[in-house]
Design a protein around this motif. Structure first.
Motif, short mmCIF file in Angstrom:
data_model
loop_
_atom_site.label_atom_id
_atom_site.label_comp_id
_atom_site.label_asym_id
_atom_site.label_seq_id
_atom_site.Cartn_x
_atom_site.Cartn_y
_atom_site.Cartn_z
N VAL A 56 2.03 6.61 -6.85
CA VAL A 56 1.14 7.42 -7.44
C VAL A 56 1.71 8.88 -7.33
CG1 VAL A 56 -1.34 8.30 -7.21
CG2 VAL A 56 -0.87 5.99 -7.37
N GLU A 57 2.21 9.38 -5.96
CA GLU A 57 2.39 10.69 -5.86
C GLU A 57 3.58 11.07 -6.74
OE1 GLU A 57 3.38 10.31 -1.65
OE2 GLU A 57 1.27 10.69 -1.04
N GLN A 58 4.49 10.13 -6.73
CA GLN A 58 5.87 10.41 -7.83
C GLN A 58 5.39 10.56 -9.20
OE1 GLN A 58 8.31 7.17 -6.83
NE2 GLN A 58 9.33 8.11 -5.05
N LYS A 59 4.49 9.89 -9.72
CA LYS A 59 4.17 10.02 -11.01
C LYS A 59 2.82 11.17 -11.22
CE LYS A 59 6.60 6.70 -12.55
NZ LYS A 59 7.61 6.81 -13.53
N LYS A 60 2.52 11.69 -10.19
CA LYS A 60 1.29 12.59 -10.09
C LYS A 60 0.22 12.15 -10.80
CE LYS A 60 4.35 16.70 -9.66
NZ LYS A 60 5.78 16.16 -9.42
N LEU A 77 0.72 -1.05 0.03
CA LEU A 77 -0.16 -0.02 -0.01
C LEU A 77 0.86 1.30 0.09
CD1 LEU A 77 -2.77 1.45 0.09
CD2 LEU A 77 -2.56 1.21 2.50
N SER A 78 1.83 1.36 1.09
CA SER A 78 2.69 2.65 0.97
C SER A 78 3.58 2.75 -0.30
CB SER A 78 3.67 2.50 2.13
OG SER A 78 4.42 1.34 2.00
N CYS A 79 4.01 1.82 -0.88
CA CYS A 79 4.70 1.73 -2.30
C CYS A 79 3.86 2.16 -3.32
CB CYS A 79 5.29 0.37 -2.59
SG CYS A 79 6.80 -0.15 -1.51
N LEU A 80 2.53 1.98 -3.45
CA LEU A 80 1.73 2.28 -4.52
C LEU A 80 1.13 3.80 -4.34
CD1 LEU A 80 -0.81 -0.93 -4.61
CD2 LEU A 80 0.88 -0.04 -6.34
#
Length: 153
Positions: free
Chosen positions: A36-40, A29-32
């Motif tokens: 998502v945040e990194q790829k915006k 979950l934290s990796c996903l």
């Protein structure tokens, strides 16, 4: 009928696809969320996932906003049979896991999904839509709001 102001639907939308593999010890979950945040990403969702976990924390179907104690903590090696859901803020994921005997359990992912051997995950994003969440007084939970990305500022 779909309208531009309907909070429950938008589209159609083109699709972008991302794939990643998580290794032993990583928390899914934290990796996903970080991915998502990194790829915006604005409208991300899990298309498919295969792999295994050593533990998981799930909220079961009988839980409500006022009674969230219907939680199970698994501490055993399990195969990921299915992982589905949306990954926007306050990600909403459901998982089905199979134990060493093939017995399955499923529920709402609260976290603690530690990879055993691998987690091969394919993520989709609707290119023309945006996912947000808004508290729904009827359910007591923040529920999905879907809008056209062209309407976003």
């Amino acid at each position: 009928m779909e309208t531009a102001t309907d909070p429950n639907m938008a589209g159609p939308s083109a699709l972008s696809v991302y794939a990643l593999r998580l290794g032993p010890g990583e928390e899914i979950l934290s990796c996903l969320v970080r991915f998502v945040e990194q790829k915006k990403l604005k409208a991300p969702f899990v298309i498919t996932c295969v792999g295994s976990v050593t533990k998981a924390t799930l909220r079961l179907a009988n839980a409500t906003a006022l009674n969230t104690n219907e939680v199970v903590h698994l501490n055993e090696n399990c195969e990921i049979v299915s992982l589905v859901g949306t990954l926007n803020e306050e990600a909403h994921l459901h998982i089905c896991l199979a134990d060493k005997d093939g017995k399955t359990i499923g529920g709402h992912v609260l976290g603690n999904l530690e990879v055993f051997t691998t987690a091969e995950i394919v993520i989709g994003e609707g290119d023309h839509v945006c996912f947000t969440r808004k508290m729904d007084d009827r359910t007591g939970f923040p529920e999905l709001v879907v809008s056209s990305r062209s309407l976003q500022i």
